[in-house]
Design an enzyme around this catalytic site. Structure first.
Site, PDB file in Angstrom:
ATOM      1  CB  THR A  54      39.504  33.722  34.410  1.00  0.00           C
ATOM      2  OG1 THR A  54      39.571  34.030  35.808  1.00  0.00           O
ATOM      3  CG2 THR A  54      39.102  34.952  33.633  1.00  0.00           C
TER       4      THR A  54
ATOM      5  CE1 TYR B 286      39.753  37.668  46.123  1.00  0.00           C
ATOM      6  CE2 TYR B 286      39.302  39.214  44.359  1.00  0.00           C
ATOM      7  CZ  TYR B 286      40.126  38.761  45.364  1.00  0.00           C
ATOM      8  OH  TYR B 286      41.308  39.408  45.614  1.00  0.00           O
ATOM      9  N   GLY B 287      34.033  34.601  44.506  1.00  0.00           N
ATOM     10  CA  GLY B 287      32.676  34.482  43.952  1.00  0.00           C
ATOM     11  C   GLY B 287      31.570  34.303  44.966  1.00  0.00           C
TER      12      GLY B 287
ATOM     13  CG  ASN C 174      34.399  36.396  33.971  1.00  0.00           C
ATOM     14  OD1 ASN C 174      33.845  36.877  32.998  1.00  0.00           O
ATOM     15  ND2 ASN C 174      35.400  35.542  33.865  1.00  0.00           N
TER      16      ASN C 174
ATOM     17  CG  ASP D 199      41.673  35.010  38.869  1.00  0.00           C
ATOM     18  OD1 ASP D 199      40.520  35.466  38.943  1.00  0.00           O
ATOM     19  OD2 ASP D 199      41.926  33.797  39.004  1.00  0.00           O
TER      20      ASP D 199
ATOM     21  CD  GLU E  69      42.629  28.651  42.897  1.00  0.00           C
ATOM     22  OE1 GLU E  69      43.657  28.550  43.577  1.00  0.00           O
ATOM     23  OE2 GLU E  69      42.470  29.536  42.014  1.00  0.00           O
TER      24      GLU E  69
END
Ligand code: DGL
Length: 247
Positions: free
Chosen positions: A181, A39-40, A71, A7, A150
């Site tokens: 996730t 990353y999104g 994801n 992830d 986070e």
């Protein structure tokens, strides 16, 4: 069976939790790219590059399987990762779609898909759910939940304000796909926000269902060997893993 779980950060631990509950693997190697999370908000080319680098990382471990417990990466980089991997690579999006189809009997159910901007923009869930006959879909990019998780904020004012910000015009749907996730870590608060009226679909449970269908697990592993790696501050990830996974 020895599995690698990848992830962008700590979100994939929610998938590890499900793997541990079902005792499927003898060894789990986790890698969180904490130096580059989130990353999104990144573009497809960058997500692909990071995904391929994760495969390179796992090459040191002689794995039987890699689970992309993200994801965003599953939606954008799975094919490219498979091309460079010597073992099978599976993602959470396909598993989430199958789990939704198995769980919801009513094809008209109103489904809210949550995810990062990159996951929502990929339309991966919508395309897959259309194939299964689900058309009553709403999507919402809720990327702020990622840094909140986070930061280990799983309840309270900041989270409530973020719910109000994103869900102002949304009433409780029949089901919510936690298409990131990181989101199961705030699932209790989310359930409460929608007065426990929505069924939550979780990538971790979905992947277990998918694995059991695809592979023949003969043994159960009560105490698998666990190793946690991170591209930055691995100690912090290990501490969160200890707390969250109760290990
Ligand atoms: N946990 C990841 C996902 O499932 C990504 C969060 C991020 O890095 O933005 O989408």
């Amino acid at each position: 069976m020895k599995v690698g779980v990848f992830d962008s950060g700590i979100g994939g631990l929610t998938v590890v939790k499900s793997l541990l509950e079902h005792q499927l693997f003898s060894e789990i190697i986790y890698f969180g790219d904490t130096a580059r999370v989130p990353y999104g908000i990144k573009d497809k080319a960058t997500i692909i590059r990071y995904g391929i680098e994760a495969i390179e990382f796992f090459k040191n471990f002689d794995l039987d399987l890699i689970i992309v417990a993200c994801n965003t990466v599953s939606a954008h980089a799975l094919d490219e990762m498979r091309e460079v991997s010597s073992c099978p690579v599976i993602g959470v999006v396909e598993a989430g779609i199958l789990a939704t189809d198995n769980t919801l009997k009513d094809k008209n159910a109103n489904i809210l898909i949550l995810g990062t901007k990159a996951t929502i923009n990929s339309k991966a869930y919508e395309i897959g759910l259309h194939v299964k006959g689900f058309y009553n879909l709403q999507t919402k990019a809720t990327g702020l939940f990622v840094p909140i998780v986070e930061e280990e904020i799983y309840e309270g004012e900041v989270l409530e304000a973020t719910f109000r910000h994103y869900f102002k015009t949304i009433t409780a749907p029949d089901a919510i796909i936690l298409g990131c996730t990181h989101f199961p870590l705030i699932s209790e608060a989310l359930q409460n926000y929608f007065n426990k009226k929505s069924l939550l679909i979780h990538s971790g449970d979905a992947i277990v269902e998918y694995l059991k269908k695809e592979f023949d697990f003969k043994k159960r592993y009560e105490k698998p060997k666990l190793e946690f790696f991170a591209s930055e501050n691995p100690e912090s990830l290990r501490n969160i893993a200890k707390k969250w996974l109760v290990i």
